[in-house]
Enzyme design. Sequence first.
Site, PDB file in Angstrom:
ATOM      1  N   ARG A 183       0.649  -1.176  -0.090  1.00 19.87           N
ATOM      2  CA  ARG A 183       0.169   0.150   0.105  1.00 19.87           C
ATOM      3  C   ARG A 183       0.841   1.271   0.072  1.00 19.87           C
ATOM      4  O   ARG A 183       0.615   2.146   0.680  1.00 19.87           O
ATOM      5  CB  ARG A 183      -0.957   0.075   0.926  1.00 19.87           C
ATOM      6  CG  ARG A 183      -1.871  -1.295   1.122  1.00 19.87           C
ATOM      7  CD  ARG A 183      -2.709  -1.226   0.105  1.00 19.87           C
ATOM      8  NE  ARG A 183      -3.516  -2.632   0.238  1.00 19.87           N
ATOM      9  CZ  ARG A 183      -3.206  -3.971  -0.314  1.00 19.87           C
ATOM     10  NH1 ARG A 183      -2.000  -3.873  -1.087  1.00 19.87           N
ATOM     11  NH2 ARG A 183      -3.967  -4.895  -0.158  1.00 19.87           N
ATOM     12  N   SER A 257     -11.047   0.203   3.275  1.00 21.35           N
ATOM     13  CA  SER A 257     -10.325  -0.188   4.494  1.00 21.35           C
ATOM     14  C   SER A 257      -9.678   0.651   5.095  1.00 21.35           C
ATOM     15  O   SER A 257      -8.876   1.642   4.418  1.00 21.35           O
ATOM     16  CB  SER A 257      -9.035  -1.574   3.992  1.00 21.35           C
ATOM     17  OG  SER A 257      -9.844  -2.547   3.359  1.00 21.35           O
ATOM     18  N   GLU A 327      -4.787   3.509   6.493  1.00 20.13           N
ATOM     19  CA  GLU A 327      -4.899   3.533   5.079  1.00 20.13           C
ATOM     20  C   GLU A 327      -5.555   4.877   4.198  1.00 20.13           C
ATOM     21  O   GLU A 327      -4.874   5.212   2.986  1.00 20.13           O
ATOM     22  CB  GLU A 327      -5.140   2.179   4.523  1.00 20.13           C
ATOM     23  CG  GLU A 327      -5.096   2.026   3.027  1.00 20.13           C
ATOM     24  CD  GLU A 327      -5.538   0.724   2.605  1.00 20.13           C
ATOM     25  OE1 GLU A 327      -6.263   0.335   1.625  1.00 20.13           O
ATOM     26  OE2 GLU A 327      -5.418  -0.314   3.400  1.00 20.13           O
TER      27      GLU A 327
END
Length: 344
Positions: A183, A257, A327
């Site tokens: 990520r 998320s 995130e």
Amino acid sequence: MTAAEAARAFDAISLGTEIQRRIGVKTSRDEPLARFTTMRVGGPADLFAVAHNAFELRALVKFVRSRGIPHVVLGRGSDVVIADLGVRGLVIQVRAEGTDVTDDRLVAEAGVPMARAATVTQTAGLSGLEFGLAIPGTVGGAVWANAGAHESDVRAILDSALVMTADGSEKRLDPEGLALGYRDSRLKHPPASAGGAETGGTADGGDTAGAAHTAEVVVTATFRLVPATPDEIRERLDEIRHWRQAHQPLGIPSAGSFFRNPPDDSAGRLIEAAGLKGSRVGGASVSEKHANFLINDRKGTPTDVRTLGEQVRATVARQFGVELEPEVVFVGDWGRDWDRGGKP
């Protein structure tokens, strides 16, 4: 001119007029941004423009950079929470959605939704992008965040990305050149001297910026895929679709998320183990269906969402000694209510 000085000198009316005259793109002032994000929260942009193709994206970014104007490049607005006070300067929404399939390659402009990329390649009989069905952002945002799901990610299939650099030139970078990690990418970590405030596209899948400044913007991405029958790919897409319906709060506003998974564990498991499913701050709550989804189920505010996220982080840290990292990216003018640690 510093970003703060540019913001004070910002004249939305004259700037909008100049953008339309020079580039041919219409702008709007004080545009509410909530409807352009998947969380459905956020205040207005001083000035808002839509880039419908790669030419307009390049022109808008070069225009604001040359004048030192604060700006944010926004995709589908996933992986982002925009402040109640909105965003200073210009917000550029990327709707450049051209695609081209040649042999085993898909070339997609930055604004192509990842879910559409999955279906385009299914029709072409090319496999590898099926996981894109589970990514709520755009191609640009997916590259920016190295988005992933269902045991795959962008790095696994990316051949290269065409990136506009800080000096206005363009470079074609492979996964190593982009420093794609979990990520993460080099696009999230610009040099301290980078001006403005922009992102390459997600948190779609990082479709945003604000808290994260970048000097580089994704223009197109080329994916390397493998042949398969449309029926085989459709079966995989159906599996992903059914899994999402069973395990994620689809149809309810969320940013996707909310936290990154810590090493050898999952944020959702930790949050659920802490007994936080259903926890609420104002109109935002922790999903009962998937604990790593913070949802806006009662017309919540950006402050509701961010405060809930901080309460979740603190509880997990207290119970398990694990510091969850967001995130999502917090974009815009959060003012003095939030210190550098992100606490009100």
